[in-house]
Every structure is written in C-alpha cells, then in structure tokens.
Design an enzyme around this catalytic site. Structure first.
Site, PDB file in Angstrom:
ATOM      1  NE  ARG A 136      -1.234   2.440   2.975  1.00 37.76           N
ATOM      2  CZ  ARG A 136      -0.719   3.543   3.492  1.00 37.76           C
ATOM      3  NH1 ARG A 136      -0.643   4.665   2.779  1.00 37.76           N
ATOM      4  NH2 ARG A 136      -0.213   3.544   4.718  1.00 37.76           N
ATOM      5  CG  ASP A 137       3.069   4.377   3.020  1.00 31.23           C
ATOM      6  OD1 ASP A 137       2.752   5.258   2.207  1.00 31.23           O
ATOM      7  OD2 ASP A 137       3.580   4.630   4.128  1.00 31.23           O
ATOM      8  CG  HIS A 168       2.946   4.289   9.225  1.00 29.21           C
ATOM      9  ND1 HIS A 168       2.690   3.243   8.366  1.00 29.21           N
ATOM     10  CD2 HIS A 168       3.451   5.284   8.449  1.00 29.21           C
ATOM     11  CE1 HIS A 168       3.017   3.592   7.135  1.00 29.21           C
ATOM     12  NE2 HIS A 168       3.476   4.836   7.157  1.00 29.21           N
ATOM     13  CG  HIS A 198       7.398   7.667   6.792  1.00 28.71           C
ATOM     14  ND1 HIS A 198       6.900   8.412   5.761  1.00 28.71           N
ATOM     15  CD2 HIS A 198       6.572   6.591   6.896  1.00 28.71           C
ATOM     16  CE1 HIS A 198       5.822   7.825   5.252  1.00 28.71           C
ATOM     17  NE2 HIS A 198       5.590   6.731   5.935  1.00 28.71           N
ATOM     18  CB  CYS A 205      12.484   9.974   0.807  1.00 26.85           C
ATOM     19  SG  CYS A 205      12.056  11.513   1.568  1.00 26.85           S
ATOM     20  CG  ASN A 208       6.625   3.117   4.466  1.00 27.27           C
ATOM     21  OD1 ASN A 208       5.870   3.423   5.372  1.00 27.27           O
ATOM     22  ND2 ASN A 208       6.291   3.214   3.189  1.00 27.27           N
TER      23      ASN A 208
END
Lengths: 321, 321
Positions: B19-20, B216, B218, B249, B258
């Site tokens: 997903r991310d 979550h 990063h 990024c 992530n």
C-alpha cells in the site's frame, strides 16, 4: 559559532571522519582540505575530532599527514584533538605531535587482532603498558588521555559471536595496563540495542562507570542510531560518528560504515540533548567534503531532507525555551 | 515456513509496502506480482499485510486492484489482511471485499487534512462514525477491526510543530466515533525517540493502553529504527514497515520513506524479540520485488551486508537456546 564549554553539552559527538572515514576510502584528501574540514567542523561546534592515525604511511598513505593535522587542530581553541595509534611507536609520534587523546584499539577477537595488527592480546597489552609508562613519565599537565578501544566488541566477521566475558576481561586488562578509560567499538556493524545496553552495564560493573563513557558504532546494517538510543538510555555521553558517513561500507552499497554525524546530531538535538553543534553549519561542512572528494559517496538523510519545519535545537536544561 | 500464531510472537511487523510503498512510486506493479509478493511475505512469516487502499483508481491507479488482492490475501491461512480507506465509500468496498482490518487516516494537522483529502477534522470524524455504524451493523464474527490512524502526529510539513494536545483530542474523538483502536503515524519523518516515548504515553493516558498498540514510522531523516527502539521501550507491539523501504523519499535520494522491513526484522530478532519471520525467506521476497519493479530503488542494508556470522534469531522466552 565556536566550541561551547563542556558544561553546555549533554552529549559529546566525537568526529572520527578524518581518521576512520578517510582510512576507508582510496582517495587521498589533500592536507589543506583536511585542515579546512577540521576548522569548519570545530567552528560548527564539534568539540572533539579524531584527526588521524599514527600508522606507517606505507600502510595508510591517506593518513600520512597526521602530525601536521594534530598541530593544526591544536591551534583551535577548545578543540580536543584525538588520534588513533596501533602501537608504542605510534604513541611516541602522537605524544611528540601533542595529541590530547590517544586511542589504542584492542580487538576482542584475537583472530582479528592477529590478522589486523599481527599481535596477540598479550602483545597488545604489553604495548599499552609501555605507552602508559611513557605518558606517566610526562609532567602532569602534558599527559594525553589514554583510551583502550575494545574493537569487535559486539561480534567479529572471523570469529562470529564474541563472548561478553572476553570483553570484560580485556576491559579490566586494559585498565590494569594503564588506560584512563576504555571504549566499545562495533567494528563489524553486528551490534543490536539490547546487546548495547547489556554490554555497557557489564563493562561498568567490571571497570567502573567513569571508565567507559564512549561508544563507536557502525551503521552497516542500518542499526547505528537505534544503538545510539540504547547507549543514551543507559547513560553513555560520548558518541563517535563521521561526517556524511564517510568511508561507506565496501560490500554494501548505500550502507555507510560509521554512523552519520548529521543524522546523529539532528536526533540528539531533536531529543533535547545539547551537542553544542549548529546543524546548518554542520551541513555546510559537508559541502567542503563533497568538494574535496569528488565522486566519493556521501551518506546521511537529514541534510537532503532538510530540518523539520519549526525545528528548534535543544536548549539548556535550566532555561527551557 | 508459514505464519506463526500470535502467542509465538513478541512483536507484530505489519508490512505496508503493497500500500504505502506502491502508492509512492509511479510504476504500476502487475496484480500477479503483487499476489506473489503477498504470498511470499506470508510464507516468510509476515502475519499482517496492508495490501492496498480503497481510493478511486483515477487518484491512485497503482492500487486499483485492491479488492482482488484482499480476496487473494484472505486465502492465506493466518494472515491478517489490512487495507487503508479514505472515507465511507472506501470502507464499504473494504467490507465487501472482506478485509480484516480497516485503517482510516486522520491528519492531526487540519491544513494537511484539507489539502490531502479536502476534509476538515469534523468531516473526517463524521465519516468515521458512519463507518463504525456500518461495521456494527454486521454480525459479530464478520466485523473488521477499525483503526483510526493519526497521521502527521509528530509534525507537519505545512503546519510545522503539531501540538500534542491536538493529537490527544483527536485520539479521544476517534475512539468516541467508534474506532477499536488508534495508531500514530510519523507521516513526515519528523519524529525523534524522546517524542515517540512521550506521545505514546500521553495517548495511553488519554484513551487507554490497549487502544494504541501500533506505530507507523518513516525513515526520512534516518531516525526510523531509533524511533522503533523508543516505541519498543515504552511497550508498543505493532510496527509498520515496508519491504526494501519501497516508496523512497522523493526529495531525498537514498532516504527511504517507510522503515525497511529487512533491517527492522533483523534488529528485533537480534534483540531477542520474536517476529515469527524468517530472515532468509524475507530477503528472498525482496528479490521478487526487484524483479517486478526493475529500476526502482530499493533500500535496506542488512540484505546487502548479510546476517552476522553466528547470528541466531530470537527464541521462545520459555525456551532460551
């Protein structure tokens, strides 16, 4: 900006790039560029710099100008000038040059010690005793601080797991041989946060809390700052790092060797721990490095991502902003 | 290998790469490759995977096959199938597809919320209430777990500093709107370990300890695993991460978005915390990703450096090896 007194710092970030970074790359940085780096880092507030290593120039031509760098660095007010030495001869040169701090590494893995410096533990401890005697023969005000660096303390690429008992025995032996202090080094990037906490406490139990204040961590498996958090939790106050993670990791592209000074200082300041280092000035120092070592990979994310919007560095405990 | 029961894990690593990671890159991964990735990750022992997001395909064509992926993932025994939804319509689709866990993000920064999903806090909370009503109308055994994800909880690129008071108010509001749980998300990579500890404890005080179990994080500024150490210290047990740090990024080359699943699982297992994940199998899954997304930068250091010599994964607490 300049170097703040120790009372205005919570953590000492010891920049090892001019030694550990430069010894790990094949390019030889010109002496004048090294001096500019050291001066800029100190101007950014870096209070301790390991400027080089007194090893034979035929082994590490990258560091052949260490004596000249010590002389230069000694001219910077407030800067603690550190060097590495592999043996008595190196220590003699370090003392002659006027280094404030001398670190002699002792690999806890004897296999690594024999492979790396062709000396057993007994031979290395003998060397340390002679260095300590040399230092103690100096007038009190002129004695450099002698640190025994326990390398491969968290594991060895040759021996694998390194028993903690062995680390403690050698920590005690280094102190008995005349060191002022020992330090722990994760030479291989094997350390994990639980092990960092455990080993620091164990070494403290063996040699005393003030006899271990610093740790040298690598980021080979991305664990560098995680291990710093563990070390800070327990109470260590000196952290080695390298500007732009210079030196990299030969077998793992993208994996820096030393932890990255920029990301470390950002983390510490964000946590409210004063380093005395100005981040913008530190990022500017990185540009010097990029210019002096064209094509050399530089690591670190904070200089690229930028500081968070609204970021405020740590403030004095007695004066929270 | 397959997914171990929850009692044989100390930490739940929730893989959010499908997903991310995939929503952050322009390439569209073929559905069959996504299925292979999900199956391989589950076979490596990954117990929860966020397989996609129910957003309009015109906004995120990369995730247009989410319903098909939920159906595929539901066929894997023991796997907890998670999805993201932006609104009621997405939740309806998620429920129809049979997702086990639905996360609806609520940006603590209202500026970010308005910019990102064109909805105010009040409008988002209204949406959450309608989703909760929809879920509670289902028979008990068919109700998905509803998580309110507090995004930009550690700071916002638009608003800058995000007051902790605002995070707590919205955590309470999400629980009152009918969420089973809230989570904290460092959307911007602004978090530091001290802040992570502080905010988790504050949210626990506001909504109860069992109402916040996951975070979550990063790695935008290299602080990802350092923040994990802080979260573990306090006692969180669910950690989001992305295989190979997929997504990267955009503005910081080399900076993953992530945190990297491989480096995270290595750290946890090295610390003695059981993840139920086999590292070699996880590294093999990375190869699937590399093949399916040619040219896409992959992050993470442990797969490149390799596991330490003599490395042993975590063992059961009741059965120390």
């Amino acid at each position: 900006m300049s170097i703040a007194p120790a009372t205005e710092r919570d953590v000492l970030v010891s920049e090892v790039g001019p030694r550990d970074g430069l010894q790990s790359i094949s390019a030889i940085m010109p002496t004048e560029a090294k001096k500019a780096w050291i001066s800029a880092a100190a101007a950014a507030g870096v209070a301790e710099i390991e400027v080089g290593s007194f090893v034979p120039a035929r082994l590490l031509p990258q560091l052949a100008d260490t004596a000249e760098l010590v002389a230069h660095a000694r001219g910077i007010p407030g800067l603690n000038v550190a060097v590495l030495v592999p043996n008595l001869k190196g220590a003699q040169a370090a003392i002659a040059a006027g280094a404030h701090k001398i670190t002699i590494p002792l690999s806890v893995s004897e296999t690594h010690s024999l492979r790396n410096v062709r000396r057993s533990h007994a031979q290395m401890l003998d060397e340390v005793r002679q260095i300590a005697a040399l230092i103690h023969a100096l007038p009190p005000g002129q004695r450099p601080h002698l640190e025994g660096g326990l390398s491969t303390a968290f594991g060895c690429t040759l021996e694998g797991v390194v028993p903690e008992r062995r680390v403690l025995e050698l920590a005690v032996a280094l102190m008995e041989a005349g060191c002022d202090e020992v330090s722990l080094s994760d030479t291989t990037g094997y350390a994990n946060p639980a092990q960092v906490r455990r080993l620091i406490k164990a070494v403290w139990s063996a040699v005393g809390r003030h006899q271990l204040t610093g740790i040298h961590l690598h980021n080979t498996r991305g664990q560098g700052l995680a291990n710093v958090v563990a070390a800070l939790d327990v109470g260590l106050t000196t952290l080695d790092s390298s500007l732009a993670g210079l030196g990299g990791c030969p077998f793992a592209p993208g994996a820096s060797g030393n932890i990255v000074t920029e990301d470390l200082v950002f983390m510490l300041e964000a946590m409210g721990l004063r380093t005395g280092i100005d981040l913008d000035a530190l990022f500017a120092t990185r540009e010097l490095l990029a210019a002096a070592l064209p094509g050399e990979p530089l690591y670190g994310m904070t200089p690229l991502a930028g500081l968070p919007k609204g970021f405020a560095p740590a403030t004095r405990k007695s004066d929270p902003a």
